[in-house]
Write a protein that holds these residues in place. Structure first.
Motif, short mmCIF file in Angstrom:
data_model
loop_
_atom_site.label_atom_id
_atom_site.label_comp_id
_atom_site.label_asym_id
_atom_site.label_seq_id
_atom_site.Cartn_x
_atom_site.Cartn_y
_atom_site.Cartn_z
N MET A 145 -1.39 -6.15 -31.48
CA MET A 145 -1.63 -6.85 -30.24
C MET A 145 -2.65 -6.07 -29.44
O MET A 145 -2.91 -4.90 -29.70
CB MET A 145 -0.31 -7.07 -29.50
CG MET A 145 0.07 -6.07 -28.45
SD MET A 145 1.56 -6.44 -27.52
CE MET A 145 2.83 -6.20 -28.73
N LYS A 146 -3.18 -6.70 -28.40
CA LYS A 146 -4.16 -6.04 -27.53
C LYS A 146 -3.50 -5.65 -26.21
O LYS A 146 -2.66 -6.39 -25.69
CB LYS A 146 -5.33 -6.98 -27.24
CG LYS A 146 -6.26 -7.19 -28.40
CD LYS A 146 -7.44 -8.04 -27.97
CE LYS A 146 -8.43 -8.19 -29.09
NZ LYS A 146 -9.61 -8.95 -28.65
N SER A 159 -3.08 -2.11 -29.50
CA SER A 159 -1.95 -1.33 -29.00
C SER A 159 -0.65 -1.87 -29.58
O SER A 159 -0.55 -3.05 -29.89
CB SER A 159 -1.91 -1.44 -27.48
OG SER A 159 -0.75 -0.84 -26.97
N LEU A 160 0.32 -0.99 -29.72
CA LEU A 160 1.66 -1.42 -30.14
C LEU A 160 2.47 -1.92 -28.95
O LEU A 160 3.50 -2.55 -29.11
CB LEU A 160 2.40 -0.27 -30.83
CG LEU A 160 1.78 0.20 -32.14
CD1 LEU A 160 2.53 1.41 -32.67
CD2 LEU A 160 1.75 -0.92 -33.17
N SER A 161 1.99 -1.64 -27.76
CA SER A 161 2.65 -2.05 -26.53
C SER A 161 1.76 -3.05 -25.79
O SER A 161 0.54 -3.05 -25.96
CB SER A 161 2.89 -0.82 -25.65
OG SER A 161 3.48 -1.19 -24.43
N ILE A 162 2.36 -3.85 -24.94
CA ILE A 162 1.61 -4.85 -24.19
C ILE A 162 0.61 -4.19 -23.23
O ILE A 162 -0.41 -4.76 -22.90
CB ILE A 162 2.56 -5.82 -23.46
CG1 ILE A 162 1.82 -7.07 -23.03
CG2 ILE A 162 3.29 -5.15 -22.33
CD1 ILE A 162 2.71 -8.26 -22.77
N ILE A 163 0.91 -2.96 -22.80
CA ILE A 163 -0.02 -2.12 -22.04
C ILE A 163 -0.05 -0.77 -22.75
O ILE A 163 0.99 -0.11 -22.87
CB ILE A 163 0.41 -1.95 -20.57
CG1 ILE A 163 0.47 -3.31 -19.88
CG2 ILE A 163 -0.55 -1.01 -19.84
CD1 ILE A 163 1.02 -3.28 -18.47
N CYS A 164 -1.20 -0.36 -23.23
CA CYS A 164 -1.30 0.85 -24.04
C CYS A 164 -0.96 2.10 -23.22
O CYS A 164 -1.01 2.10 -21.99
CB CYS A 164 -2.69 0.98 -24.65
SG CYS A 164 -4.00 1.40 -23.50
N ASN A 165 -0.62 3.17 -23.93
CA ASN A 165 -0.26 4.43 -23.28
C ASN A 165 -1.39 4.98 -22.42
O ASN A 165 -1.15 5.53 -21.35
CB ASN A 165 0.17 5.47 -24.31
CG ASN A 165 1.52 5.13 -24.91
OD1 ASN A 165 2.33 4.45 -24.28
ND2 ASN A 165 1.76 5.58 -26.12
#
Length: 189
Positions: A1-2, A10-16
């Motif tokens: 996902m982006k 990113s693996l999260s909806i908002i990257c680290n």
């Protein structure tokens, strides 16, 4: 996902990286009435788009990230001489989650315990885009069974402060001590 913010993979909806560089909270303090304060972590302008995610199915993931970055950090640094209860203002659900419940959950610590579904509005009124006069004429009519507790009120956004003050008044009528309120964002800043 982006990532929603930088559009990198990113693996999260908002990257680290965006969480670290773009979403670091700042503490805002506003006095709502004599000696009673609301504390916010972001200005509304900073995270407006993210706050509006509560109307979509992915909002719970965004609110969880924002709560972890702000409410959770706050809870880890908060101390009090008695147990304090985090009470979400009107924990109604949208898309099977409540944004105020997500925020309250992230206040769980040695000194703060979240209680869910304890402050419900009898009158469901949408305040988005409404002025202070409308808000005063169309109260939420909160109900609670809580008595004699130390409480932190929790909401996602403060605009006029009307909702928070109405919730405070109802809880105080039942003998509760409202320490302050916490919101993700403040529309005044």
């Amino acid at each position: 996902m982006k990532c929603l913010l930088c559009e990198n993979l990113s693996l999260s909806i908002i990257c680290n990286k965006c969480q670290t560089t773009l979403l670091q909270p700042t503490f805002y303090k506003r006095e709502l009435t004599n000696g009673f304060f609301n504390y916010s972590f972001y200005s509304f302008k900073e995270i407006e788009e993210l706050l509006n995610s509560k109307y979509y199915f992915h909002g719970d993931r965004i609110y969880s990230i924002l709560a972890k970055l702000s409410f959770n950090k706050f809870a880890q640094n908060f101390s009090f001489n008695e147990t304090v209860y985090a009470i979400g203002i009107d924990e109604h659900t949208r898309h099977d989650y409540s944004q105020t419940a997500i925020l309250s959950k992230n206040l769980n610590s040695s000194f703060i315990k979240p209680l869910f579904g304890q402050l419900k509005a009898k009158n469901i009124v949408k305040y988005a885009g409404k002025d202070l006069e409308f808000r005063k004429k169309n109260k939420r009519k909160f109900e609670t069974n809580l008595t004699n507790k130390n409480i932190i009120l929790v909401d996602d956004l403060i605009t006029t402060g009307t909702t928070i003050l109405e919730a405070k008044k109802i809880l105080e009528k039942k003998g509760n001590n409202i320490l302050f309120s916490l919101t993700l964002a403040d529309a005044k800043f």
